[in-house]
Write a protein that holds these residues in place. Structure first.
Motif, short mmCIF file in Angstrom:
data_model
loop_
_atom_site.label_atom_id
_atom_site.label_comp_id
_atom_site.label_asym_id
_atom_site.label_seq_id
_atom_site.Cartn_x
_atom_site.Cartn_y
_atom_site.Cartn_z
N ASP A 26 -12.35 17.72 1.58
CA ASP A 26 -13.58 17.37 2.31
C ASP A 26 -13.75 15.86 2.41
O ASP A 26 -13.20 15.11 1.62
CB ASP A 26 -14.79 17.91 1.55
CG ASP A 26 -14.98 19.38 1.77
OD1 ASP A 26 -15.17 20.09 0.79
OD2 ASP A 26 -14.90 19.80 2.94
N VAL B 166 -22.47 20.59 11.15
CA VAL B 166 -21.61 19.69 10.37
C VAL B 166 -21.81 19.95 8.90
O VAL B 166 -22.95 20.09 8.45
CB VAL B 166 -22.00 18.22 10.64
CG1 VAL B 166 -21.02 17.30 9.97
CG2 VAL B 166 -22.06 17.95 12.12
N GLY B 167 -20.74 19.98 8.16
CA GLY B 167 -20.88 20.12 6.72
C GLY B 167 -19.52 20.17 6.08
O GLY B 167 -18.51 20.32 6.75
N GLU B 168 -19.51 20.09 4.78
CA GLU B 168 -18.25 20.15 4.03
C GLU B 168 -18.06 21.57 3.49
O GLU B 168 -18.80 22.47 3.85
CB GLU B 168 -18.28 19.11 2.93
CG GLU B 168 -18.43 17.71 3.47
CD GLU B 168 -18.53 16.69 2.37
OE1 GLU B 168 -17.56 15.95 2.17
OE2 GLU B 168 -19.56 16.64 1.70
N SER B 169 -17.07 21.72 2.57
CA SER B 169 -16.87 23.08 2.05
C SER B 169 -18.09 23.51 1.29
O SER B 169 -18.74 22.72 0.61
CB SER B 169 -15.73 23.14 1.04
OG SER B 169 -14.78 22.22 1.29
N SER C 280 -20.82 24.40 2.50
CA SER C 280 -22.09 24.15 3.17
C SER C 280 -22.64 25.41 3.79
O SER C 280 -23.83 25.49 4.09
CB SER C 280 -21.92 23.08 4.24
OG SER C 280 -20.95 23.48 5.18
N GLU D 246 -14.18 25.10 13.64
CA GLU D 246 -13.10 24.15 13.34
C GLU D 246 -11.86 24.42 14.19
O GLU D 246 -10.76 24.53 13.67
CB GLU D 246 -12.71 24.23 11.86
CG GLU D 246 -13.88 24.15 10.91
CD GLU D 246 -13.85 22.93 10.05
OE1 GLU D 246 -13.29 21.90 10.46
OE2 GLU D 246 -14.41 23.00 8.95
N THR E 202 -17.75 21.93 12.45
CA THR E 202 -16.72 20.95 12.07
C THR E 202 -17.17 20.13 10.88
O THR E 202 -18.35 20.14 10.52
CB THR E 202 -16.41 20.02 13.25
OG1 THR E 202 -15.39 19.10 12.85
CG2 THR E 202 -17.64 19.22 13.65
N HIS E 203 -16.24 19.45 10.26
CA HIS E 203 -16.61 18.48 9.24
C HIS E 203 -16.29 17.07 9.72
O HIS E 203 -16.53 16.11 9.02
CB HIS E 203 -15.86 18.76 7.94
CG HIS E 203 -14.39 18.62 8.11
ND1 HIS E 203 -13.58 19.63 8.52
CD2 HIS E 203 -13.59 17.54 7.98
CE1 HIS E 203 -12.33 19.19 8.61
NE2 HIS E 203 -12.31 17.92 8.30
N TYR F 195 -25.70 21.30 3.99
CA TYR F 195 -25.14 21.02 2.66
C TYR F 195 -25.54 22.16 1.75
O TYR F 195 -26.71 22.50 1.66
CB TYR F 195 -25.69 19.69 2.13
CG TYR F 195 -25.20 19.32 0.76
CD1 TYR F 195 -25.99 19.56 -0.37
CD2 TYR F 195 -23.96 18.74 0.58
CE1 TYR F 195 -25.53 19.23 -1.63
CE2 TYR F 195 -23.50 18.40 -0.68
CZ TYR F 195 -24.29 18.65 -1.79
OH TYR F 195 -23.83 18.31 -3.03
#
Lengths: 415, 403, 359
Positions: free
Chosen positions: A188, C41-44, C46, C181, C213-214, C230
């Motif tokens: 990430d 939008v976010g990371e793993s 999220s 993604e 997507t990130h 998040y």
């Protein structure tokens, strides 16, 4: 600290034979790496950048002699690696370490973290388990983990943590050179930043030389002092990072840079869009390997082409040569439209050739058309393999059109 | 975040020139293994040279060829099976936890454990009397048989309503010669165990070595080895054994063990091809994993990588493949024994079945106790092996393949 | 006044696992209007992928509990039966996933799969479907479509495969395309091609695009609106210009600050992602937030507060046309720039710089 490079790679080549037939005869070669040269000095970071299939990972394994290269020479601290054996080879392995891609399969699932990290020590003959443990725990702490993590198993950790463990394993032998292959691509964004920051800190603390391989130009720009851009097994541009990024001289580098989406919604959309896909590495194009996709392919001097039209003509020529033109066009205007060609080329002679070829296409005689176009419109880019030459921008690039202004500002071609 | 502490990291303090000379002392396990084999070799020499043809005094049993093979097999199983489990408690605890959740697997393992215990101990624990012709065809303790099927039938137990009742003297009854079925049943299990373990160890060893080398190195080595395996797999072990038995078994006085040693060798050395292929596929997959590449990049030799990373991670494959083949091998031996091509002493289940159906005194279905216990045991064994194999694979593999 | 095509309200998704209940999505709201592009939008961790999959119930109900409302063009999709929902999937709502090789069956030709995508929802003859499929393949940029119709997926490169997947997703002219993604696994030059293709198709068909997507660069490139997630909750949402030029939530700011390669020293966010079975109380980001105060640590997820412009009016979308002065005509004060952060209430202020995180 001398000025001699720690690692010196010259014309590195890795060709894999392609075998076919009953007797498994060698029918061709995949030139995964084809003449790559660069130096890495102590304390500096060299980035190797390119898209998938360009050969950057193979360059890493070949230059460390994890696979024997089929050509070229690699020197480490002045000694050719190919001639090392026995103790000298062991010493090289200690001094040059690598962290591979994919932290998820980097560890033997049956071993604890401590056992995995200590293994290189045991391999090189450190028999005292207490000493190994002491070094292992210390190294784990230096990469940002806790001593308590040492007796857990790899699957209990996140991707970023596994990458730290992999780094610890590589550092435990106290190497002088660290090769990291895609260290952050599986992670990430926030974790990427941490790992990159860790790499920079480690390098500063330990004076490591680093080769960083990535497809992510942002990462390379952040961390590397010098960069090499690879395409289809060759280096197309090489030099100091800022120089290369602010003033790229090779059309592929330009395309790569402009393809990265800028995190600014108001940024101009001036992306250079490349047509087509990366060609088959077992059958690379003649001359400059980028010419089938290059937006700045040089037209033959006899004709005058306006901006971008030669690329369209070259695309048609390629399609005919590859046999990917299906012959269902009603008239030549339809063909022109399909290939983004104008209704008439500016140069009359060129237009004549094109018109002839298009007539053949309509008549279904594609090979005739292909020959006609090939005869007249072969670019210098297709004949010669460009070498890395110095440019006015301060770095080297392998393009006969280096030092020319970029396409956007160029006047109509042909002087 | 790393602490940039002012002391230099420990790994920079290592003077590799002075450390790096150790070739690597062999580990404790290797030493122990070597010692155990050494002791066996010494005992073998003693038995062979100094004191042949007699029972070994301290052990009180005559260890014949097959006996040595079984002892070696037990040592190998201990070294490669039990020692790793005991040494790494954490991992074993995880496996045990995962295993315990699978009832069928637990049952299967229990069955196989009882099988192994009986197999190790043998019928010698119990004091059995010899066969008495007068006590032929007694029913088992929980059943009875009508006496008027056979004349001149003497019943050991009471006769109730014209049916002879079984007694505890013969818990599973007797066969038409008067042998105690229970004793023979135990003896048959004992023989099956010996067959199973000795063949398994030979097969596993050869298959693992060949499969790992072929899969890891690839190329010409792989081609040659697999070509050999192809050819070998066209030669059926059972046919080879039958030929050998027909030629040599007739001369019973020379073959002290009735062919068990020969059986284990023939099947062990000819039947491993399938397992080798599976191990090879595993090795091929493992050689490109990150940890193998990392070990090689750190300077490990190929041998070290194979021993420490490739083979141990193939445990699941090997064990599961063995659990498929071993029951078949045991059944093959029993079948051959039934055909009298393999005469072990003590008797095997094949012989038990053969004797069980013989005899004109009662139809075979009336004297069911002479054959059914053996059959039940075999069915249970095959099922248990298969279920155990499935469970082992489930327990050992998911962790390794999990992201 | 445009109504939303897709309207998600208070979506909650929970999974039962051996380690406890994972609250993958814990009360999120967002809208997608016809023709617009919304980026999640976010990371793993999220929850963005799970949220998208739940729209057409691609998550089996046996493993996940889904609560909340998902209204598509007026209909609440959560109340529909499985068979009713099937008519939406691939029909009015198309999907493109991250790994094209997972979406394509290796044993069927590419053409056959596009044809199948057409014929599931449309009653057309095979011949007609084949023609449409060839048109689609051509439209997504696969040269020589007629002969490539007969090729198998392994004969295509990664970028080409993704184009085929896009063709399948568009087969029935969906109103909404959900792309999770889709370009992450592709090289950056191929990514550019696919993004340009999606933009063209969207303009041509007036299709809405929900893009997960990130990669903030991609977001800046294609999004009209941004929803930042998040740990299962929405942290910030708004117009793409507002979010990028004046990121409000500390998480968004930190995310922007740690993008590598912008020529400046970059920051990192300390700490780790929260445990999904036991997220922190209050604002989920508080353990890692450089500006966290006591109020951030308890209670439920903070309410949304509207970001104000310098002149005190609520932010509105600067449209391409002239009526940007009156914030009411475009109706976008129904969707202003908002951040779920305690620091934006009347009592507190937030420092203008991001702040370096300590460990």
């Amino acid at each position: 600290m001398t000025d001699d490079p720690l690692l010196s790679v010259r014309d590195l080549a890795q060709h894999y034979p392609v075998r076919s037939g009953l007797l498994r005869r060698v029918t061709g070669h995949v030139e995964a790496v084809d003449g790559v040269s660069f130096d890495v000095h102590q304390g500096e970071t060299f980035g190797l950048v390119g898209e998938s299939g360009c050969g950057k990972s193979t360059t890493a394994t070949s230059m460390l002699h994890l696979e024997s290269p089929t050509g070229g020479e690699v020197r480490f601290d002045g000694d050719p690696v190919a001639s090392l054996d026995g103790d000298a080879m062991d010493r090289f392995r200690r001094r040059a370490q690598v962290v591979f891609q994919d932290p998820n399969s980097a560890f033997d699932p049956r071993l604890t973290v401590a056992e995995s990290v200590a293994e290189p020590l045991a391999i090189h003959g450190m028999d005292d388990p207490d000493r190994r443990r002491e070094i292992t725990l210390d190294t784990l702490e230096r990469v940002g983990l806790a001593a308590a993590d040492a007796d857990r198993y790899p699957h209990e950790f996140s991707g970023g943590q596994k990458q730290r463990i992999a780094l610890a394993r590589a550092l435990v032998l106290n190497p002088d050179l660290l090769v990291v292959d895609e260290p952050v691509s599986a992670l990430d964004v926030s974790v990427q930043a941490e790992i990159l920051s860790l790499l920079q800190d480690l390098q500063a603390d330990l004076g490591l030389a680093m080769v960083l391989i990535s497809h992510d130009l942002g990462v390379v720009r952040q961390v590397c002092d010098r960069v090499g851009v690879m395409y289809l097994g060759k280096l197309v541009e090489r030099g100091p990072t800022e120089s290369l990024f602010s003033d790229p001289q090779h059309p592929y580098t330009e395309a790569l840079l402009s393809a990265i989406p800028e995190p600014d919604p108001r940024a101009d959309d001036d992306a250079v869009e490349l047509t087509g896909d990366v060609p088959d590495p077992s059958n690379p194009p003649a001359g400059c390997s980028f010419h089938p996709r290059c937006p700045r392919i040089r037209p033959p001097d006899e004709f005058e082409f306006t901006n971008g039209t030669f690329r369209a003509v070259a695309d048609l020529k390629l399609a005919l040569a590859n046999g990917t033109v299906d012959g269902e066009f009603d008239d030549s205007a339809a063909v022109r439209e399909a290939f983004d060609l104008p209704s008439a080329l500016a140069d009359d002679e060129a237009e004549q050739v094109l018109a002839d070829a298009l007539d053949s296409v309509i008549a279904g005689r594609n090979e005739v058309a292909a020959d006609r176009l090939a005869e007249a419109f072969t670019s210098e880019c297709e004949r010669e393999v460009p070498a890395l030459e110095p440019t006015a921008a301060g770095h080297v690039a392998a393009c006969i059109r280096r030092d020319e202004p970029s396409t956007a500002d160029a006047p109509a071609e042909g002087d | 975040m790393p602490s940039s502490s002012s002391d230099a990291p420990a790994f920079t303090q290592v003077d590799w020139d002075e450390v790096g000379d150790g070739v690597g002392r062999p580990g404790a396990r290797t030493i122990g293994f070597g010692l155990a084999l050494g002791v066996l070799a010494a005992l073998l020499a003693y038995d062979f040279v100094i004191n042949p043809d007699k029972t070994m005094a301290p052990l009180e049993w005559d260890v014949r060829r097959e006996g040595w093979l079984v002892l070696v097999s037990l040592v190998v199983v201990a070294r490669y099976g039990l020692v790793p489990l005991v040494a790494d408690r954490d991992r074993t605890a995880r496996y045990v936890d995962a295993f315990r959740q699978r009832r069928a697997g637990v049952l299967a393992l229990t069955y196989l454990t009882v099988f192994a215990v009986i197999g190790l101990v043998g019928p010698g624990v119990f004091e059995f009397s010899y066969a008495k012709l007068g006590h032929r065809l007694q029913p088992p303790v929980f059943a009875s048989v009508s006496t008027d099927i056979v004349h001149t039938y003497s019943c050991v137990g009471p006769v109730v309503d014209g049916a002879c009742q079984g007694t505890w003297q013969y818990p599973l009854g007797t066969n038409y010669i008067g042998e105690n079925v229970f004793k023979n049943w135990l003896s048959g299990i004992h023989v099956a165990f010996k067959v199973g373990i000795s063949t398994a160890v030979i097969m596993a060893t050869v298959a693992t070595v060949v499969g790992t080398v072929a899969g890891y190195y690839g190329g010409v080595v792989d081609d040659l080895l697999m070509r050999y395996v192809d050819i070998q797999q066209t030669v059926p072990a059972i046919v080879v054994y039958i030929i050998l038995a027909t030629l040599f078994l007739g001369n019973m006085t020379n073959i002290s063990d009735g062919g068990l040693f020969a059986f284990a060798l023939v099947f062990g050395l000819l039947d491993w091809g399938g397992i080798a292929r599976l191990v090879r596929a595993d090795a091929m997959q493992r050689r490109t994993t990150g940890y193998v590449r990392a070990a090689k990049a750190a300077g490990a030799s190929n041998l070290r990588v194979m021993r420490r990373h490739v083979v141990p991670n193939s445990t699941a494959t090997i064990v599961t493949a063995l659990t498929r083949r071993i029951p078949l091998v045991i059944l093959a031996q029993i079948g051959l024994a039934f055909l009298e091509l393999n005469r072990t002493r003590p008797v095997s289940l094949g012989n038990v079945l053969l004797v069980g159906v013989m005899g004109r005194h009662m139809p075979w279905h009336v004297k069911w106790w002479t054959t059914v216990p053996a059959v039940l045991f075999l069915v249970g064994m095959v099922v248990s092996f298969n279920v155990f194999g499935d469970t082992v694979r489930d327990v050992l593999d998911p962790r390794e393949e999990a992201q | 006044m445009t109504d939303s095509l897709l309207s998600v309200r208070d979506l909650r998704i929970r999974f039962g696992t051996d380690d406890g209940t994972v609250r993958a999505v814990d009360g999120i709201d967002f809208d997608v209007r016809a023709g617009e592009t919304v980026c999640l939008v976010g990371e793993s961790g999220s929850g963005k992928t799970v949220a998208c999959e739940s729209i057409t119930r691609l998550i089996p109900t046996t493993s996940a509990t889904v609560e909340g409302s998902i209204r598509f063009d007026g209909t609440d999709l959560t109340t529909l039966s499985e068979s009713a929902l099937e008519s939406y999937r691939g029909g009015r709502i198309g999907h493109v996933f991250q790994n094209p090789q997972d979406a394509l069956d290796p044993v069927y030709t590419v053409g056959a799969q596009v044809v199948e995508a057409i014929r599931i929802h449309r009653d057309v003859s095979k011949g007609r479907a084949r023609e449409q499929a060839i048109d689609l393949l051509d439209r997504v940029g696969i040269g020589d479509a007629e002969s490539r119709f007969e090729d198998y997926p392994h004969q295509f490169s990664g970028g080409m495969k993704q184009r085929v997947v896009v063709a399948m997703a568009l087969a029935c002219d969906p109103d909404l395309l959900i792309a999770d993604e889709p370009t992450t696994a592709l090289d950056v030059t191929i990514q550019r091609q696919v993004l340009d293709l999606l933009a063209d198709l969207q303009a041509e068909r007036e299709m809405a695009l929900l893009f997960v997507t990130h990669d903030l660069g991609v977001v800046a490139d294609i999004a009209d609106r941004v929803v930042v997630m998040y740990a299962g909750a929405v942290m910030e949402r708004g117009d793409v210009y507002d979010v990028f030029e004046a990121p409000a939530h500390p998480y968004t700011r930190a995310l922007m600050a740690c993008l590598p390669g912008r020529g400046e020293a970059f920051e990192t966010i300390g700490g780790q992602f929260p445990d999904p079975t036991d997220p922190p109380d209050g604002c989920r980001f508080h353990p890692r937030c450089p500006h966290a105060i006591e109020e951030c640590e308890s209670g439920s997820h903070p309410d949304f507060r509207t970001m104000e412009q310098a002149d005190g009016t609520a932010t509105a979308t600067p449209g391409d046309d002239a009526d940007t002065d009156s914030a009411t005509t475009t109706g976008d004060d129904a969707r202003p720039h908002e951040a779920a952060c305690v620091l934006y209430d009347d009592v507190h202020t937030i420092p203008t710089d991001v702040g370096v995180a300590d460990d």
